[in-house]
Structures are given as C-alpha cells and as structure tokens.
Design an enzyme around this catalytic site. Structure first.
Site, PDB file in Angstrom:
ATOM      1  N   ASN A   9       0.737  -1.314  -0.103  1.00 32.96           N
ATOM      2  CA  ASN A   9       0.138   0.189   0.077  1.00 32.96           C
ATOM      3  C   ASN A   9       0.938   1.182   0.017  1.00 32.96           C
ATOM      4  OD1 ASN A   9      -1.868   2.026   0.460  1.00 32.96           O
ATOM      5  ND2 ASN A   9      -2.330   1.596   2.621  1.00 32.96           N
ATOM      6  N   LYS A  11       0.192   4.168  -0.279  1.00 34.70           N
ATOM      7  CA  LYS A  11      -0.388   5.393   0.358  1.00 34.70           C
ATOM      8  C   LYS A  11      -0.238   6.724  -0.513  1.00 34.70           C
ATOM      9  CE  LYS A  11       0.049   3.169   4.889  1.00 34.70           C
ATOM     10  NZ  LYS A  11       0.369   3.218   6.278  1.00 34.70           N
ATOM     11  N   HIS A  95      -9.158   1.454   4.996  1.00 40.07           N
ATOM     12  CA  HIS A  95      -8.044   1.572   5.558  1.00 40.07           C
ATOM     13  C   HIS A  95      -8.099   2.538   6.974  1.00 40.07           C
ATOM     14  CE1 HIS A  95      -3.791   2.764   6.556  1.00 40.07           C
ATOM     15  NE2 HIS A  95      -3.547   1.476   6.000  1.00 40.07           N
ATOM     16  N   GLU A  97      -6.535   4.725   7.915  1.00 40.71           N
ATOM     17  CA  GLU A  97      -6.269   6.395   7.596  1.00 40.71           C
ATOM     18  C   GLU A  97      -7.520   6.994   7.205  1.00 40.71           C
ATOM     19  OE1 GLU A  97      -2.592   5.559   5.465  1.00 40.71           O
ATOM     20  OE2 GLU A  97      -1.730   5.232   7.386  1.00 40.71           O
ATOM     21  N   GLU A 167      -4.945  -4.497  10.951  1.00 39.41           N
ATOM     22  CA  GLU A 167      -4.070  -3.320  11.007  1.00 39.41           C
ATOM     23  C   GLU A 167      -4.050  -2.798  12.389  1.00 39.41           C
ATOM     24  OE1 GLU A 167      -2.314  -2.390   6.901  1.00 39.41           O
ATOM     25  OE2 GLU A 167      -3.690  -1.099   7.268  1.00 39.41           O
ATOM     26  N   GLY A 173       3.051   2.532  10.620  1.00 44.75           N
ATOM     27  CA  GLY A 173       3.999   3.452  10.454  1.00 44.75           C
ATOM     28  C   GLY A 173       5.003   3.921  11.829  1.00 44.75           C
ATOM     29  N   SER A 209       3.805  -2.333  10.202  1.00 46.19           N
ATOM     30  CA  SER A 209       5.485  -2.323  10.369  1.00 46.19           C
ATOM     31  C   SER A 209       5.682  -3.468  10.065  1.00 46.19           C
ATOM     32  CB  SER A 209       5.743  -1.734  11.628  1.00 46.19           C
ATOM     33  OG  SER A 209       5.357  -0.596  12.073  1.00 46.19           O
TER      34      SER A 209
END
Ligand code: 13P
Length: 245
Positions: A9, A11, A95, A97, A167, A173, A209
C-alpha cells in the site's frame, strides 16, 4: 489452501515516474514467483502507468479506495468500473487512515465493499484497534463490530473476493509491530467471526510495520495469510524480501 498475498500500500507516495521506476526494478526480481499473490496499490493517478508496466507479469494492481456509486456528480471520487478499466483486480477498503482522516465508517465501508464485489474487484477490508482501545481491553469488541458491520449482507459466495487485513493502528508506521502471538490471536478471532462455510478459505493479512526482519515469523502463524505493507513496500529490494519471506 490459502495462497499468501504480499500487498504494497503505497499510500500517498511516488510520482508517475517514480512508480514506473519501481515496477521496472521489481519485475525481474520477482518474476517466476507463483506461490504468492504480489499486489501493488499505487495512488489513483499512477494506476494506468503501473498497469502498463506490469502487463504480462505476475504483479497485480490494486487501488487504495473507491466510491460506491458507478458514476455521476461526485467530484473527486473514483468508481469501481473506473478501477476495473485501468486494470485493477483489488481495492483496499476502510483503511484506518481513511476512517481516521476522511470520516469513513463501517456503513460506508460496507457500501464500498458491495460496490467492489458488484464489479468483480477483490476487496481488502481493513480493521484494527487504536492503542487506547487496546489498553482499555476493547480490541475484540472493536474488531467484531468492524468485521460484522463492514461485511453485513454479504452472501457466502461473495467471500471468495474478500480479503481481510488486520492492522492495529498503533503498529502502523510506528516501527512497533504486533508480536506474532498478538497478531495471531486477532486473526484467529476474525476467522471465527466469518461464516463457517467460508472461514477456512478467506485470507487474512497482517499490516503494521511489516518488514524483512519480522515477516518470516509473522507468516509462520497459522492464520496470517500475508501482509499489507506501507513503508517497507516502497523500495523494490525490501518489498522483494517480503515477497520471498
Ligand atoms: P506500515 O507498513 O508503514 O506500518 O503501514 C501499514 C499500513 O498501513 C498498510 O496499509
């Protein structure tokens, strides 16, 4: 048998030129691999370019989001037929985010999944808890709600095009990975939430990660069927190492 998936991904990273360079570098490194689905999910504006680059390769193309209507006055949105037309076979839905910064809810996630399925796109449905929810011991409750409401109304036959990605938000991240045991516990829990007749077939990816140093141990868990990878999927050499875990 569930075929593993290693999905990058990207992003909001890479210009068109950078995207093409990445694929040119990755392609020969992973050619001949057929026991793992290799997927890259670039930003919308690079989908077409990446599709041209991956033609005749074993790399598949996914998008990072979609809107649930097919067309119309929805400025800035992209539909499932549009993604199909540029060669996507997968789309990431919900996702964290998107939930966190763009107001996505289990209800919008559900509509998007149905739109993806209606156009024969595989949907990678993301779920995951925040650190605060984990510390308050709400993880199972949060995941159960996201899975049940996100997948509401789906028929058993729809699940062949569903992939779930667990996730944990605190691991995205941050360099902080869930331990293989922590991830496996949630993956096994998610599998139990799925309809019995399809549970053993649905692939459940871990994200947060994932890197060359931890991929092998994560992939060694019985219910972890792949990775949804951010940072470590942006460089061809580390993504190659993940694919060849
Ligand atoms: P990182 O691999 O950078 O932690 O990102 C994970 C992720 O959000 C993939 O969708």
């Amino acid at each position: 048998m569930r075929q593993p998936i290693m999905a990058g991904n990207w992003k909001m990273n890479k210009t068109e030129h950078e995207a093409a360079d990445f694929v040119k570098e990755l392609k020969p490194r992973v050619s001949g691999i057929s026991n793992c689905t290799i997927l890259i999910c670039p930003p919308f504006c690079n989908l077409s370019k990446v599709h041209d680059e991956i033609v005749d390769s074993n790399i598949q193309l996914g998008a990072q989001n979609l809107f649930w209507e097919d067309k119309g006055a929805f400025t800035g949105e992209i539909s499932a037929p549009m993604l199909k037309s540029v060669g996507c076979t997968y789309v990431i839905v919900g996702h964290s985010e998107r939930r966190q910064y763009f107001g996505e809810t289990d209800e919008t996630v559900n509509k998007k999944i149905k739109a993806a399925l209606a156009h024969h796109l595989n949907a990678i449905v993301c779920v995951g808890e925040t650190l605060e929810q984990r510390e308050k011991e709400q993880t199972f409750k949060v995941i159960e709600k996201q899975v049940k409401e996100g997948l509401k109304g789906l028929e058993s036959s729809d699940f062949k095009n569903i992939v779930i990605a667990y996730e944990p938000i605190w691991a995205i991240g941050t360099g902080k990975t869930a331990t293989p045991a922590q991830a496996e516990e949630i993956h096994a829990f998610i599998r139990k939430l799925l309809p019995k007749e399809v549970a053993a077939e649905v692939r459940i990816l871990y994200g947060g990660s994932v890197k060359p140093e931890n991929v092998k141990e994560l992939m060694g868990q019985p219910d972890i069927d792949g990775g949804l990878v951010g940072g470590a999927a942006l460089k061809a050499d580390s993504f190659e190492q993940l694919i060849k875990y």
